[in-house]
Design an enzyme around this catalytic site. Structure first.
Site, PDB file in Angstrom:
ATOM      1  CE  LYS A  35      34.999 -23.043   8.854  1.00  0.00           C
ATOM      2  NZ  LYS A  35      35.080 -21.683   9.377  1.00  0.00           N
ATOM      3  NE  ARG A 133      39.219 -15.392  11.136  1.00  0.00           N
ATOM      4  CZ  ARG A 133      38.402 -16.450  11.227  1.00  0.00           C
ATOM      5  NH1 ARG A 133      38.745 -17.486  11.987  1.00  0.00           N
ATOM      6  NH2 ARG A 133      37.252 -16.480  10.590  1.00  0.00           N
ATOM      7  CG  HIS A 165      33.734 -14.648  11.239  1.00  0.00           C
ATOM      8  ND1 HIS A 165      32.679 -15.511  11.024  1.00  0.00           N
ATOM      9  CD2 HIS A 165      34.635 -15.349  11.983  1.00  0.00           C
ATOM     10  CE1 HIS A 165      32.942 -16.688  11.600  1.00  0.00           C
ATOM     11  NE2 HIS A 165      34.117 -16.603  12.190  1.00  0.00           N
ATOM     12  NE  ARG A 223      30.056 -16.326   7.220  1.00  0.00           N
ATOM     13  CZ  ARG A 223      30.144 -15.097   7.734  1.00  0.00           C
ATOM     14  NH1 ARG A 223      29.573 -14.071   7.146  1.00  0.00           N
ATOM     15  NH2 ARG A 223      30.822 -14.874   8.841  1.00  0.00           N
ATOM     16  CE1 TYR A 266      56.507 -47.214  21.470  1.00  0.00           C
ATOM     17  CE2 TYR A 266      54.494 -46.113  20.756  1.00  0.00           C
ATOM     18  CZ  TYR A 266      55.605 -46.907  20.482  1.00  0.00           C
ATOM     19  OH  TYR A 266      55.788 -47.395  19.217  1.00  0.00           O
ATOM     20  CB  CYS A 313      50.559 -45.861  19.636  1.00  0.00           C
ATOM     21  SG  CYS A 313      50.886 -46.703  21.199  1.00  0.00           S
ATOM     22  CG  ASP A 315      49.689 -46.608  13.312  1.00  0.00           C
ATOM     23  OD1 ASP A 315      49.479 -45.643  12.570  1.00  0.00           O
ATOM     24  OD2 ASP A 315      50.817 -47.111  13.494  1.00  0.00           O
TER      25      ASP A 315
HETATM   26  C1  LIG Z   1      33.915 -21.368   9.940  1.00  0.00           C
HETATM   27  C2  LIG Z   1      33.187 -20.166   9.575  1.00  0.00           C
HETATM   28  C3  LIG Z   1      31.805 -20.061   9.775  1.00  0.00           C
HETATM   29  C4  LIG Z   1      31.007 -21.092  10.541  1.00  0.00           C
HETATM   30  O1  LIG Z   1      31.343 -21.008  11.910  1.00  0.00           O
HETATM   31  P1  LIG Z   1      30.675 -21.964  13.013  1.00  0.00           P
HETATM   32  O2  LIG Z   1      31.136 -21.392  14.292  1.00  0.00           O
HETATM   33  O3  LIG Z   1      31.192 -23.322  12.771  1.00  0.00           O
HETATM   34  O4  LIG Z   1      29.215 -21.854  12.821  1.00  0.00           O
HETATM   35  C5  LIG Z   1      31.168 -18.944   9.293  1.00  0.00           C
HETATM   36  N1  LIG Z   1      31.861 -17.969   8.655  1.00  0.00           N
HETATM   37  C6  LIG Z   1      33.188 -18.020   8.484  1.00  0.00           C
HETATM   38  C7  LIG Z   1      33.885 -16.916   7.793  1.00  0.00           C
HETATM   39  C8  LIG Z   1      33.900 -19.105   8.945  1.00  0.00           C
HETATM   40  O5  LIG Z   1      35.226 -19.147   8.787  1.00  0.00           O
END
Ligand SMILES: *Cc1c(COP(=O)(O)O)cnc(C)c1O
Length: 375
Positions: A35, A133, A165, A223, A266, A313, A315
């Site tokens: 992602k 979540r 998760h 994952r 700045y 800044c 850029d």
């Molecule tokens: C981002 C994400 C992961 C990976 O998490 P890391 O901490 O980067 O290994 C796995 N599962 C879900 C649902 C996530 O959103």
């Protein structure tokens, strides 16, 4: 072609990190989390490296990210797990993108897309085991299973995954870890009793931190995300043998002598205390160099660490070289694996009070990604 700045991405390091994670996963499959443009490293090239390294699947947050992978020629199974109303589900099904669902509303929206397209949707049902979540609360889980089974009987969906998760896998020993594992067991048992489990259904809950530290949480698939890019999921426990994939460099745009007492950038937050050489580095907060890095973060220039002097800044930012030589076109390294004495992403994150994920995902679209170590 010379560019003001570039992010070099070491694909060999990504392959190597994925292979290391695959070993940690025992016999479990690996779904690489790609992602957010593969955590800022570049979606399609990095996904190819992730698959070459031993992943059999890819995971994205949004459907559009999964479709971008398909457009890039990726044929491996892809799961998109964050689906809001009105997403391009017809296209997702047509492109064989697997979808996650956690409530009846989304199940019904997916089922409607399946009826329209004549495709069977491949679903991973998400249980909320304690992160609060995404995911279905356990109280609603039996109802979700029942609705999914009706749709399965109709032939519009297939249940291919059950997942959750962790909230605190990066805090070893946190009591919620055990609680979430227990809740996941309960969710799996309910699914089994309802007839929604079975040997073809993939169970998964482990992110990078869990993959490294919780063998009991591997189930059928892990994952990981951050660790694939070589950044430690639990910095307090070291680097786990991972190799950072991204090196961010820039070319000095202007080098000049200024007198003592010169106010720099700045608000004149920095004033030279001697005649000195200043260097202009063409990266700013629009490129993900947080304004908060002002006077805090370091870069490597002319063989030595230099503090970002004066305010970052949009850029550009400045560095103070003292009497060391510096010329336009010289390379400045903001972060990398650390081999040449440059700061690491971990150092940047620690200095700025954040996590490495935030540093790399914020590197903006103006910075070209340049790939090295292609297979
Ligand atoms: C981002 C994400 C992961 C990976 O998490 P890391 O901490 O980067 O290994 C796995 N599962 C879900 C649902 C996530 O959103």
């Amino acid at each position: 072609m010379a560019t003001p700045a570039q992010a070099r991405v070491d694909l060999a390091a990504i392959r190597q990190n994925v292979a290391l994670l695959k070993e940690r996963a025992g016999g479990a499959e690996l779904m690489g989390a790609v992602k957010a443009d593969a955590y800022g490293h570049g979606l399609v090239p990095c996904s190819a490296a992730v698959l070459e390294g031993g992943a059999s699947r890819l995971g994205t947050a949004f459907v559009r990210e999964a479709l971008e992978l398909r457009a890039g020629g990726v044929t491996a199974p892809i799961l998109a797990w964050l689906i809001t109303p009105g997403e391009p589900l017809d296209e997702a099904l047509a492109q064989d993108v697997e979808l996650s669902a956690a409530d009846d509303r989304l199940l019904d929206e997916i089922a409607a897309a399946a009826r329209r397209t004549g495709r069977t949707a491949k679903l991973h049902l998400e249980a909320d085991t304690g992160m609060s979540r995404g995911g279905s609360p356990l109280a609603a889980w039996p109802g979700l299973l029942a609705r999914a089974l009706e749709l399965r009987a109709e032939g519009v969906i297939e249940i291919i995954g059950l997942w959750s998760h962790f909230a605190c896998a990066d805090i070893p020993g946190h009591p919620s870890i055990e609680q979430q594992l227990e809740a996941f067991q309960t969710a799996l048992k309910l699914a089994e009793q309802a007839g929604a489990a079975g040997s073809h259904v993939i169970r998964h809950i482990s992110n990078s931190a869990a993959t490294m530290t919780l063998p009991e949480a591997r189930y059928d698939l892990v994952r990981p995300g951050i660790a694939m890019y070589g950044l430690s999921p639990i910095p307090e426990l070291g680097d786990f043998g991972l190799r950072p994939a991204m090196t961010l460099t820039a070319q000095v745009g202007l080098a000049k002598r200024v007198p003592e007492g010169a106010g720099v950038s700045y608000a004149h937050l920095y004033v030279t205390d001697r005649e000195t050489t200043l260097g202009l580095v063409p990266l700013g907060y629009a490129d993900g160099i947080l304004r908060h890095a002002t006077g805090r973060a370091e870069v490597l220039a002319g063989g030595r660490r230099r503090l970002i002097t004066g305010r970052v800044c949009m850029d550009q930012f400045m560095i103070d070289m003292g009497d060391d030589p510096l010329a336009a076109g010289d390379e400045v390294v903001l972060f990398g694996p650390g081999d040449g004495g440059e700061p690491t992403v971990q150092e940047w994150a620690d200095t700025l009070g954040t996590i490495t994920h935030e540093i790399v995902t914020r590197i903006g679209a103006r910075v070209p990604r340049v790939y090295e170590g292609r297979a």
